[in-house]
Design an enzyme around this catalytic site. Structure first.
Site, mmCIF file in Angstrom:
data_model
loop_
_atom_site.group_PDB
_atom_site.id
_atom_site.type_symbol
_atom_site.label_atom_id
_atom_site.label_comp_id
_atom_site.label_asym_id
_atom_site.label_seq_id
_atom_site.Cartn_x
_atom_site.Cartn_y
_atom_site.Cartn_z
ATOM 1 N N TYR A 52 0.786 -1.355 -0.092
ATOM 2 C CA TYR A 52 0.141 0.035 -0.180
ATOM 3 C C TYR A 52 0.672 1.284 0.152
ATOM 4 O O TYR A 52 2.002 1.199 0.592
ATOM 5 C CB TYR A 52 -0.763 0.128 1.291
ATOM 6 C CG TYR A 52 -1.330 1.230 1.399
ATOM 7 C CD1 TYR A 52 -2.878 1.621 0.527
ATOM 8 C CD2 TYR A 52 -0.894 2.428 2.281
ATOM 9 C CE1 TYR A 52 -3.419 2.780 0.853
ATOM 10 C CE2 TYR A 52 -1.589 3.583 2.230
ATOM 11 C CZ TYR A 52 -2.986 3.930 1.868
ATOM 12 O OH TYR A 52 -3.585 5.007 1.887
ATOM 13 N N GLU A 78 -3.618 7.588 -3.687
ATOM 14 C CA GLU A 78 -3.406 6.279 -3.220
ATOM 15 C C GLU A 78 -3.201 5.040 -4.414
ATOM 16 O O GLU A 78 -3.696 5.161 -5.265
ATOM 17 C CB GLU A 78 -4.654 6.262 -2.357
ATOM 18 C CG GLU A 78 -4.714 4.856 -1.455
ATOM 19 C CD GLU A 78 -6.142 4.874 -0.748
ATOM 20 O OE1 GLU A 78 -5.983 4.837 0.548
ATOM 21 O OE2 GLU A 78 -7.151 4.628 -1.154
#
Length: 390
Positions: A109, A197
């Site tokens: 991530y 993101e």
């Protein structure tokens, strides 16, 4: 402003962030053609909506064969995709992203956002990619690694290495990660982003890094500097009332309650909603008419409020600072007369020319309930919302 995944990936590629080969399509025929052009036997068909959780909502499908691509595209296009972030109505699917498959070894991530307390960009990374990052942060906060970027010096190579080591990268992957993160930071800064993101950022079987997903949000207040980005807006993904409010200079967010709020100032608006809930009511919206509220703007605000059929009462909570309370009162009277408001309207005025404003409301002959103070206003509007509608 939210961007679709395919739009975000186009910008990623411009800044040197590696992304899979893919094609945006708007028909099942184009989907089949895209699959053939990409090559291979298996593809990922992704619904393009402004919401997370698409996979769990059925908006991301792994398919094999061109016929399966066509069938999946036909099922998704024109449908409404419901995820945990869309609300009960879901969001319409007008576009799909077709991508080839990738052999994945690991999922990471990576994200960036503005830390308003620090007044710095915060870079976040985790070895727990591909999962709901909020759940990861709640379950194990230590799994989220962070680096704060000082605006005077920008993102430093040692910060990139710290994060790379933290998520278990090694060798040439660290250099690749550093370049990727540098490109992402330049994108964030130069395009005035508020959130970037990548979940997941994958390590492929060959050891390469690839942004398998992309989420990008831009600061609306900076779009005047990026007219080309403003053209990427997709109005079909926005709440109709919120879009209309924006066009009239109003800050409006739809909520699930039955007490409409009209307030000047975001902080006062949030406090108003809190006090309504404290008294047992449920706010129907967040609505900030701004410090320079005019009669015309107040009238548009009433139209927005009345477009919500759930509303049973309206609370107008105004602090007269930049605009005098008597001018606000004139605007309220004009708006109520013009729009034809049949619901009870509770008004609390405070600040410059408060008494003159209250006198105007009292003499108007309209169904307006005057409130003395913040708490009194909240109590009266909650009570009014529970009375039978005339």
């Amino acid at each position: 402003m939210h961007l679709h995944e395919y739009q975000a990936k186009q910008l990623f590629a411009d800044y040197g962030v590696p992304v899979p080969q893919g094609r945006m399509v708007e028909s099942m025929q184009d989907a089949a053609a895209a699959a053939k052009a990409l090559g291979g036997e298996r593809w990922v068909v992704k619904a393009q909506v402004h919401a997370g959780g698409r996979g769990k909502g059925g908006g991301v499908k792994l398919v094999e064969g061109v016929e399966a691509v066509e069938k999946t595209a036909s099922a998704l296009l024109g449908s409404n995709l419901l995820t945990r972030q869309t609300g009960s109505q879901g969001l319409p699917v007008h576009r799909l992203l077709i991508e080839g498959t990738v052999e994945i070894e690991r999922e990471l991530y990576l994200g960036m956002l503005v830390d308003r307390a620090r007044e710095q960009v915060m870079v976040m990374a985790s070895a727990s990619g591909g999962m709901d990052i909020e759940e990861v942060a709640t379950r194990d906060p230590r799994a989220i690694l962070t680096e704060a970027v000082h605006p005077a010096v920008g993102l430093q190579a040692y910060q990139c290495r710290n994060l790379a080591f933290g998520v278990g990268l090694s060798g040439d992957q660290i250099k690749t990660f550093t370049r990727l993160l540098g490109g992402l930071y330049r994108l964030f800064e130069q395009q005035d982003a508020s959130l970037v993101e990548i979940n997941p950022l994958v390590v492929t079987a060959s050891g390469d890094l690839l942004a398998l997903d992309a989420k990008l949000e831009l600061d609306d207040n900076a779009l005047y500097r990026h007219p080309e980005l403003n053209d990427l807006r997709d109005p079909t993904q926005e709440d109709e009332k919120e879009r209309s409010a924006s066009e009239h200079g109003l800050n409006y967010i739809t909520l699930d309650g039955d007490i409409a709020c009209m307030v000047n100032g975001a902080g006062l608006a949030m406090a108003t909603m809190d006090l309504i809930k404290l008294h047992g009511g449920e706010p129907a919206n967040f609505l900030d008419v701004g410090g320079g509220a005019t009669a015309e703007r107040v009238a548009e605000a009433f139209k927005l409020i009345l477009a919500d059929t759930k509303v049973r009462a309206i609370l107008v909570n105004i602090f007269g600072g930049i605009v005098r309370c008597d001018l606000i009162a004139e605007g309220i009277i004009q708006a109520v007369q013009e729009v034809g408001v049949d619901l009870p309207v509770v008004v609390r005025l405070e600040g410059t020319n408060r008494d003159e404003g209250k006198a105007l409301l009292a003499a108007s002959g309209l169904r307006i309930i005057a409130a003395e103070g913040f708490t009194d206003a909240a109590g009266k509007v909650v009570q009014a919302s529970r009375e039978p509608v005339a």
